[in-house]
Design an enzyme around this catalytic site. Sequence first.
Site, PDB file in Angstrom:
ATOM      1  N   GLY A  46      17.577   8.507   8.206  1.00  0.00           N
ATOM      2  CA  GLY A  46      18.530   8.962   7.198  1.00  0.00           C
ATOM      3  C   GLY A  46      17.854   9.913   6.231  1.00  0.00           C
ATOM      4  CD  GLN A  51      15.208  10.822   0.988  1.00  0.00           C
ATOM      5  OE1 GLN A  51      16.199  10.719   1.683  1.00  0.00           O
ATOM      6  NE2 GLN A  51      14.049  10.297   1.345  1.00  0.00           N
ATOM      7  CB  CYS A  91      11.620   5.682   1.442  1.00  0.00           C
ATOM      8  SG  CYS A  91      12.512   7.020   0.636  1.00  0.00           S
ATOM      9  CG  LEU A  92      11.841  10.238   5.757  1.00  0.00           C
ATOM     10  CD1 LEU A  92      12.891  11.241   6.205  1.00  0.00           C
ATOM     11  CD2 LEU A  92      10.677  10.183   6.735  1.00  0.00           C
ATOM     12  CG  HIS A 133      17.084   3.674   1.966  1.00  0.00           C
ATOM     13  ND1 HIS A 133      15.861   3.040   1.909  1.00  0.00           N
ATOM     14  CD2 HIS A 133      16.800   4.998   1.877  1.00  0.00           C
ATOM     15  CE1 HIS A 133      14.902   3.941   1.784  1.00  0.00           C
ATOM     16  NE2 HIS A 133      15.451   5.149   1.759  1.00  0.00           N
ATOM     17  CD  GLU A 134      19.261   7.609   3.531  1.00  0.00           C
ATOM     18  OE1 GLU A 134      18.877   8.340   2.596  1.00  0.00           O
ATOM     19  OE2 GLU A 134      18.485   7.180   4.408  1.00  0.00           O
ATOM     20  CG  HIS A 137      17.311   8.296  -1.651  1.00  0.00           C
ATOM     21  ND1 HIS A 137      16.091   8.337  -2.300  1.00  0.00           N
ATOM     22  CD2 HIS A 137      17.043   7.853  -0.395  1.00  0.00           C
ATOM     23  CE1 HIS A 137      15.134   7.950  -1.463  1.00  0.00           C
ATOM     24  NE2 HIS A 137      15.682   7.640  -0.298  1.00  0.00           N
TER      25      HIS A 137
HETATM   26  O1  GNR Z   1      13.571   6.751   8.080  1.00  0.00           O
HETATM   27  C1  GNR Z   1      13.884   5.810   7.337  1.00  0.00           C
HETATM   28  N1  GNR Z   1      13.769   4.547   7.782  1.00  0.00           N
HETATM   29  C2  GNR Z   1      14.269   3.451   7.114  1.00  0.00           C
HETATM   30  C3  GNR Z   1      13.860   2.198   7.528  1.00  0.00           C
HETATM   31  C4  GNR Z   1      14.346   1.076   6.915  1.00  0.00           C
HETATM   32  C5  GNR Z   1      15.241   1.188   5.871  1.00  0.00           C
HETATM   33  C6  GNR Z   1      15.649   2.429   5.428  1.00  0.00           C
HETATM   34  C7  GNR Z   1      15.172   3.563   6.054  1.00  0.00           C
HETATM   35  S1  GNR Z   1      15.700   5.118   5.526  1.00  0.00           S
HETATM   36  C8  GNR Z   1      14.326   6.089   5.950  1.00  0.00           C
HETATM   37  C9  GNR Z   1      14.611   7.565   5.708  1.00  0.00           C
HETATM   38  C10 GNR Z   1      14.796   7.790   4.216  1.00  0.00           C
HETATM   39  O2  GNR Z   1      13.906   7.775   3.411  1.00  0.00           O
HETATM   40  N2  GNR Z   1      16.015   7.949   3.794  1.00  0.00           N
HETATM   41  O3  GNR Z   1      16.256   8.093   2.480  1.00  0.00           O
HETATM   42 NI    NI Z   2      14.679   7.082   1.471  1.00  0.00          NI
END
Ligand code: GNR
Ligand code: NI
Length: 167
Positions: A46, A51, A91-92, A133-134, A137
């Site tokens: 995601g 980001q 998270c990236l 999670h997204e 952000h």
């Molecule tokens: O790539 C991603 N893997 C992930 C793994 C577990 C819970 C959430 C994520 S999201 C993350 C990509 C990201 O940072 N999205 O904002």
């Molecule tokens: Ni993230």
Amino acid sequence: MSLLKILHYPDPRLKKIASPVTQFDAVLHTLIADMAETMYAAPGIGLAATQVDQHRRIVVIDVSEERNSLLVLINAKIVQKAGTQVYEEGCLSVPGIYEKVERAEEITVEYLDLTGNAQILTARGLLAVCIQHELDHLEGRVFVDYLSQLKQSRIKTRLAKQAKANL
Ligand code: GNR
Ligand code: NI
């Protein structure tokens, strides 16, 4: 298409609150294509516009094994939550850090697709984790914010060391 630069925690721009999308034009479609390319290249499941320093309510997600099921959520809103699950999140924007976070097990989201049409989706499991999670952000929150102060400060130290090593 172009790869976008991903902001890293604790960059203060990750705390900005995103604004709703109002124009469904070519500029939006280019940004979404670039966000998808950036997510697939990372690779990630995601990516939120926040980001890549674009403070608009846009999220791209693909939790499929085959990496061929792109989901684009615009102006998404969670309208129903049920149950809880704990998942080890990454998270990236917080590279190399993985911690358990509790989220709703099932959610229903209302959103606009890339043509501006209203949609509704019920998700559970990993997809539900990823959407929550997204959407965090877009509100200026990262998963690290849910951890203890001690873990947060250790993560900041670790990322600062990594950043220094990458100079
Ligand atoms: O790539 C991603 N893997 C992930 C793994 C577990 C819970 C959430 C994520 S999201 C993350 C990509 C990201 O940072 N999205 O904002
Ligand atoms: Ni993230």
